[in-house]
Scaffold this motif. Structure first.
Motif, mmCIF file in Angstrom:
data_model
loop_
_atom_site.group_PDB
_atom_site.id
_atom_site.type_symbol
_atom_site.label_atom_id
_atom_site.label_comp_id
_atom_site.label_asym_id
_atom_site.label_seq_id
_atom_site.Cartn_x
_atom_site.Cartn_y
_atom_site.Cartn_z
ATOM 1 N N GLU A 70 0.557 -1.235 -0.071
ATOM 2 C CA GLU A 70 -0.076 -0.008 -0.007
ATOM 3 C C GLU A 70 0.658 1.302 0.517
ATOM 4 O O GLU A 70 0.452 2.388 0.527
ATOM 5 C CB GLU A 70 -1.626 0.130 1.661
ATOM 6 N N HIS A 71 2.408 0.880 -0.009
ATOM 7 C CA HIS A 71 3.122 2.181 -0.329
ATOM 8 C C HIS A 71 2.716 3.203 -1.122
ATOM 9 O O HIS A 71 2.246 2.999 -3.139
ATOM 10 C CB HIS A 71 4.107 1.701 -0.863
ATOM 11 N N PRO A 72 2.001 4.607 -0.745
ATOM 12 C CA PRO A 72 2.113 5.598 -1.807
ATOM 13 C C PRO A 72 3.519 5.768 -2.433
ATOM 14 O O PRO A 72 4.379 5.416 -2.668
ATOM 15 C CB PRO A 72 2.027 6.395 -1.338
ATOM 16 N N CYS A 73 2.674 6.492 -4.005
ATOM 17 C CA CYS A 73 3.759 7.461 -4.737
ATOM 18 C C CYS A 73 4.903 7.341 -4.306
ATOM 19 O O CYS A 73 4.761 8.409 -3.616
ATOM 20 C CB CYS A 73 3.455 7.958 -6.318
ATOM 21 N N ALA A 74 6.676 7.156 -4.765
ATOM 22 C CA ALA A 74 7.698 8.277 -3.934
ATOM 23 C C ALA A 74 8.405 7.901 -4.377
ATOM 24 O O ALA A 74 8.879 6.885 -5.158
ATOM 25 C CB ALA A 74 7.206 7.444 -2.311
ATOM 26 N N PHE A 75 9.538 8.784 -4.237
ATOM 27 C CA PHE A 75 10.979 9.607 -4.942
ATOM 28 C C PHE A 75 11.598 9.438 -3.636
ATOM 29 O O PHE A 75 11.776 9.975 -2.795
ATOM 30 C CB PHE A 75 10.998 9.982 -5.870
ATOM 31 N N ASP A 76 12.755 8.756 -3.434
ATOM 32 C CA ASP A 76 14.139 8.592 -2.244
ATOM 33 C C ASP A 76 15.414 8.633 -2.568
ATOM 34 O O ASP A 76 15.953 7.561 -3.921
ATOM 35 C CB ASP A 76 13.605 7.745 -0.931
ATOM 36 N N THR A 77 16.038 9.191 -2.667
ATOM 37 C CA THR A 77 17.146 8.829 -3.014
ATOM 38 C C THR A 77 18.710 8.673 -1.923
ATOM 39 O O THR A 77 18.665 9.419 -1.290
ATOM 40 C CB THR A 77 18.019 10.435 -3.945
#
Length: 407
Positions: A70-77
């Motif tokens: 159920e993880h939403p749209c995301a961006f991580d670096t």
């Protein structure tokens, strides 16, 4: 887990794909396609396999994100890699496995089900984590396998192959976003259905609870599109800010193409978002028209009742006067008094109906409101001395004026 090696031919300067290592050609990047089922209950062994083929050590919090359905749209670096999570719409063509666990069910938005797909990107490695039965990725893999059946020199002729992990991930995202573009037609049909239900006049509308859930579904689609746009914007910022170390001309050219594709993807999502917003406004307009029609019908009923009341008011007055218990009432002993009274009552009714018709209160046509407004405009300035317009009085006033002048 499937491995696809993207090599650059050392003589032809073209890209080709191989399922095995080719030490004679320089490696452009490696694509590791994994299923989410490989991570569930086997996260440690999966991490060991990823480290063996790519040398990447994944953050433990990112591992939890990969396992969260159920993880939403995301961006991580982080320093070693970038993590991009994008939710894909489950289409009827997909055959995604559904587990029996309640906490492991896909997000459902009024019949629209989405599932996350994760990308782990480095300049030379792409690791994708998806659900089994994701036809968007499987169709792309089938095309890759058909290309791999050709010779190395002919693989890049029919269509340009991706040269970077970001390029490949954007191509997969483009296929997933096309599924959201296909939502416009069924959503429009749903709105047309609710418009017909709201504006029909043969029965009372009672499906307010279902209409409320429908509006919430449109709102959730807008929120999902907003999350996707923000995620792609963060991905674009990362490409602009942290790819300056690539100095070759070909890489700079590829970076420009990636930015164009990212902008195109965001414009597609914005089209879906704006279309959904227009559909919500259309539903709200239909609701406003529904209540306006009800109010208009209520006003029409009140108008008819007022006319009936006004017609029967003088009749009630006459019957009330002649129903008083006095010893002498004019016409009480007359043999035709009853018929005279009926004639007076009938004449009063006819005169009232004629007056209402002249005032456009009975039998109004299509332009009756315009005529009524025009008549009100003409009668806006009330002439208090209206009796002076009477012809005999005019003649008398003229004679008085002449006599005054002679004196």
């Amino acid at each position: 887990m499937q491995l696809y090696y993207f090599y650059r031919h050392n003589r032809e300067n073209t890209i080709f794909i191989s399922a095995e290592e080719q030490p004679d050609h320089p490696l452009e990047f490696l694509w590791v396609d994994s299923l989410r089922q490989d991570l569930v209950n086997h996260a440690e062994s999966w991490q060991n396999n990823i480290y063996e083929h790519t040398g990447l050590v994944l953050n433990e919090f990112h591992m939890q994100d990969l396992l969260n359905i159920e993880h939403p749209c995301a961006f991580d670096t982080v320093e070693e890699y970038d993590l991009l999570i994008f939710r894909k719409l489950i289409s009827p063509d997909d055959q995604i496995y559904e587990s029996g666990n309640v906490s492991d069910s896909h997000e459902n938005i009024f019949g629209l089900t989405t599932t996350p797909m994760s990308f782990i990107l480095t300049p030379n490695i792409l690791v994708s984590v998806r659900e089994q039965g994701n036809m968007t990725v499987e169709s792309y893999i089938q095309r890759i396998q058909l290309i791999m059946e050709r010779t190395i020199t002919e693989q890049n002729k029919p269509r340009k192959l991706p040269t970077t992990p970001a390029d490949l991930s954007l191509r997969l995202l483009n296929s997933m976003i096309d599924g959201y573009l296909n939502l416009r037609t069924p959503l429009t049909r749903r709105v047309e259905h609710w418009q017909q239900q709201l504006l029909q006049g043969n029965r009372r509308f009672k499906q307010w609870h279902q209409l409320f859930h429908e509006d919430m579904a449109f709102q959730q689609i807008e929120n999902l599109c907003e999350e996707q746009i923000e995620t792609l914007q963060e991905f674009r910022d990362e490409l602009v800010d942290n790819y300056h170390h690539v100095v070759t001309k070909q890489k700079h050219k590829t970076q420009d193409i990636l930015l164009v594709r990212l902008n195109d993807l965001m414009s597609h999502i914005e089209r879906v978002q704006k279309h959904t917003l227009r559909l919500r406004n259309a539903i709200q307009s239909a609701i406003d028209l529904h209540f306006s029609a009800i109010a208009n019908q209520t006003n029409e009923n009140m108008r008819i009742l007022a006319i009936i009341t006004a017609i029967f008011a003088p009749l009630t007055l006459l019957t009330g006067v002649y129903g008083m218990n006095f010893e002498f009432i004019p016409g009480l002993k007359s043999p035709i008094g009853f018929w005279i009274m009926l004639g007076v009552m009938l004449m009063s009714t006819i005169l009232l109906l004629y007056y209402f018709y002249q005032q456009h209160l009975v039998g109004r046509g299509e332009r009756s409101v315009i005529d009524l407004l025009a008549q009100q405009h003409k009668q806006r300035n009330v002439n208090i001395l209206w009796f002076l317009d009477y012809e005999p009085i005019k003649q008398t006033l003229k004679e008085v004026e002449k006599m005054t002048k002679l004196k």
